[in-house]
Design a protein around this motif. Structure first.
Motif, PDB file in Angstrom:
ATOM      1  N   MET A 178     -15.139 -13.075   6.686  1.00  0.00           N
ATOM      2  CA  MET A 178     -13.841 -13.621   7.083  1.00  0.00           C
ATOM      3  C   MET A 178     -12.745 -13.234   6.096  1.00  0.00           C
ATOM      4  O   MET A 178     -11.594 -12.986   6.489  1.00  0.00           O
ATOM      5  CB  MET A 178     -13.943 -15.153   7.170  1.00  0.00           C
ATOM      6  CG  MET A 178     -12.674 -15.844   7.664  1.00  0.00           C
ATOM      7  SD  MET A 178     -12.298 -15.453   9.388  1.00  0.00           S
ATOM      8  CE  MET A 178     -13.688 -16.243  10.213  1.00  0.00           C
ATOM      9  N   GLY A 179     -13.063 -13.161   4.800  1.00  0.00           N
ATOM     10  CA  GLY A 179     -12.021 -12.971   3.794  1.00  0.00           C
ATOM     11  C   GLY A 179     -11.734 -11.536   3.417  1.00  0.00           C
ATOM     12  O   GLY A 179     -10.688 -11.252   2.822  1.00  0.00           O
ATOM     13  N   ILE A 180     -12.636 -10.609   3.727  1.00  0.00           N
ATOM     14  CA  ILE A 180     -12.443  -9.194   3.382  1.00  0.00           C
ATOM     15  C   ILE A 180     -12.107  -8.418   4.645  1.00  0.00           C
ATOM     16  O   ILE A 180     -12.832  -8.487   5.643  1.00  0.00           O
ATOM     17  CB  ILE A 180     -13.714  -8.610   2.726  1.00  0.00           C
ATOM     18  CG1 ILE A 180     -14.112  -9.440   1.498  1.00  0.00           C
ATOM     19  CG2 ILE A 180     -13.491  -7.156   2.344  1.00  0.00           C
ATOM     20  CD1 ILE A 180     -13.105  -9.440   0.390  1.00  0.00           C
ATOM     21  N   SER A 181     -11.007  -7.705   4.616  1.00  0.00           N
ATOM     22  CA  SER A 181     -10.584  -6.942   5.789  1.00  0.00           C
ATOM     23  C   SER A 181     -11.514  -5.749   6.007  1.00  0.00           C
ATOM     24  O   SER A 181     -12.091  -5.199   5.060  1.00  0.00           O
ATOM     25  CB  SER A 181      -9.145  -6.446   5.611  1.00  0.00           C
ATOM     26  OG  SER A 181      -9.029  -5.632   4.462  1.00  0.00           O
ATOM     27  N   GLY A 182     -11.633  -5.341   7.253  1.00  0.00           N
ATOM     28  CA  GLY A 182     -12.493  -4.214   7.579  1.00  0.00           C
ATOM     29  C   GLY A 182     -13.936  -4.642   7.749  1.00  0.00           C
ATOM     30  O   GLY A 182     -14.296  -5.826   7.687  1.00  0.00           O
ATOM     31  N   ARG A 183     -14.791  -3.669   7.936  1.00  0.00           N
ATOM     32  CA  ARG A 183     -16.202  -3.945   8.154  1.00  0.00           C
ATOM     33  C   ARG A 183     -16.877  -4.286   6.838  1.00  0.00           C
ATOM     34  O   ARG A 183     -16.765  -3.553   5.861  1.00  0.00           O
ATOM     35  CB  ARG A 183     -16.875  -2.728   8.786  1.00  0.00           C
ATOM     36  CG  ARG A 183     -18.325  -2.956   9.164  1.00  0.00           C
ATOM     37  CD  ARG A 183     -18.912  -1.732   9.845  1.00  0.00           C
ATOM     38  NE  ARG A 183     -20.314  -1.940  10.198  1.00  0.00           N
ATOM     39  CZ  ARG A 183     -21.067  -1.027  10.782  1.00  0.00           C
ATOM     40  NH1 ARG A 183     -20.551   0.167  11.075  1.00  0.00           N
ATOM     41  NH2 ARG A 183     -22.326  -1.287  11.069  1.00  0.00           N
TER      42      ARG A 183
END
Length: 429
Positions: A178-183
């Motif tokens: 949820m907190g880190i953008s991207g895969r």
């Protein structure tokens, strides 16, 4: 509805405290010295039983050393901040996360939150389910807002603790996603068996701006669950949620207690009736239930004998998955029986830790019902605290091995004191 719900006979609790749990318990004070936020995970079905009181002393000392003051308030750019916060600074938050909320009835969530606020005003309670992105997003935003209120800190460190198999690794994987953008690939391995995580994890990034890192930790069981009925019930509860290795228990004893609890949760139509032939009445007889279940599932041995052991294992596993969802769907009011007639309820419950007698105060709806449930839950919390204090005072919560160890330590301390006194006397002579 079963006419009476007798409490089943339960076996004495086993002791399950592997070496990695003992090591982590000793490491905890040093880990807290570089921790800013403690996420304590508990199981929503056992919000009181899944508290590990052995960790409380270290957490309370950590808060005292930080000069604890709550920083929970809505974030705004004008919020004043200190100049030396984070990573060993005054940030000192403890968030109690009640995980697996989809396994408890929704009507009890808000009354429980208010009851905990009344009894433990310094604890922030957050209900979560990894199957509900909204819950994970809310918790992630809570952590990010704490970090944003302290912009002078270069990073914020979160330590996740709790008993075995309450979902610590799964929750951290969800927070990272949820907190880190991207895969984001799965960072931590998970397992349905207790004790899978055996060492402190490497730092796991939960947010990039601001920087929030976390550590996953081994689940820590109590060294001794206690003597008597309370200790026996505590052990069975933890075994049912797979907090203790199931092999340490007779599975049929787990079934007997599970039937009792499902009858308390819904006396009119317990969740297990969905497994039996239509029209089957509720039961309190575990042997009769397993016979009928084995026949229903066609679990037979040679000669047509019913395989009740296999049926018992299947039933416990069913409850841990879809059966828990069925039992959580019980409505707040159960005014009628299967034939549509009014059935007087004697006892009700929420999760496995809360059980109360139904009285006139419970015959209401809406806000009045929530207030009545909150009052009942506060009474249950008071009783739990009273029983815990009584066990500590009487020594019921201490095993024979712990008693011998304590006696030996006291003897060594006495010898050291006498030697010190003799040395002091010689110097003054």
């Amino acid at each position: 509805m079963p006419p009476v719900m007798p409490f089943p006979a339960l076996p004495s609790p086993p002791s399950w405290f592997p070496g990695h749990m003992n090591r982590f318990t000793k490491q905890l004070p040093a880990l807290l010295s570089r921790t800013d936020v403690v996420l304590e995970l508990r199981d929503s079905r056992l919000p009181l039983t899944s508290i590990n009181n052995n960790l409380e002393g270290a957490i309370n000392k950590w808060r005292a050393e930080r000069g604890y003051r709550s920083t929970f308030a809505p974030f705004s750019p004008s919020t004043p901040t200190n100049s030396s916060l984070g990573y060993g600074g005054p940030i000192c938050e403890r968030i109690v996360v009640l995980n697996k909320r989809d396994f408890v009835p929704e009507w009890g969530v808000e009354p429980f939150r208010r009851a905990m606020k009344a009894k433990f005003p310094d604890q922030t309670v957050h209900f979560a389910s990894c199957n509900k992105p909204r819950d994970i997003r809310s918790l992630s935003e809570m952590l990010v807002n704490i970090a944003k209120r302290n912009p002078h800190a270069t990073e914020m460190n979160v330590l996740v603790i709790g008993m075995p198999n309450v979902g610590k690794s799964t929750l951290l994987n969800s927070l990272r996603n949820m907190g880190i953008s991207g895969r984001t690939p799965k960072a931590l391995q998970t397992s349905a068996q207790p004790g899978h995580t055996r060492a402190l994890s490497t730092r796991l990034k939960l947010s990039e701006d601001p920087l929030v890192y976390s550590y996953d930790s081994p689940g820590v069981m109590l060294p001794f669950l206690g003597r008597g009925d309370r200790g026996a019930e505590r052990g069975v509860k933890l075994a049912l949620i797979a907090g203790i290795k199931e092999s340490l228990y007779d599975v049929e004893a787990l079934v007997a207690y599970l039937l009792y609890r499902l009858n308390i949760l819904n006396p009119i139509s317990p969740a297990y009736l969905t497994l039996l032939p239509p029209g089957s009445p509720p039961t309190t007889d575990a042997d009769d239930f397993l016979d009928r279940l084995a026949m229903r599932l066609n679990m037979l041995l040679r000669g047509g004998e019913k395989d009740t052991v296999r049926a018992a294992k299947w039933f416990v596993e069913w409850w841990r998955n879809e059966g828990g969802l069925v039992s959580a769907s019980v409505p707040e009011n159960l005014p009628t029986g299967s034939d549509g007639t009014h059935v007087p309820l004697l006892r009700r419950g929420w999760g496995f830790d809360f059980e109360w007698a139904v009285d006139e105060s419970m015959k209401c709806t809406g806000g009045a019902f929530e207030s009545a449930v909150q009052k009942k839950m506060e009474e249950c919390i008071d009783e739990s605290l009273r029983a815990l204090s009584e066990d500590e005072r009487s020594g019921v919560g201490i095993s024979t091995t712990q008693e011998r160890k304590r006696s030996w330590q006291e003897k060594l301390a006495g010898r050291a004191a006498r030697s010190k006194a003799k040395l002091a006397a010689r110097k003054t002579a």
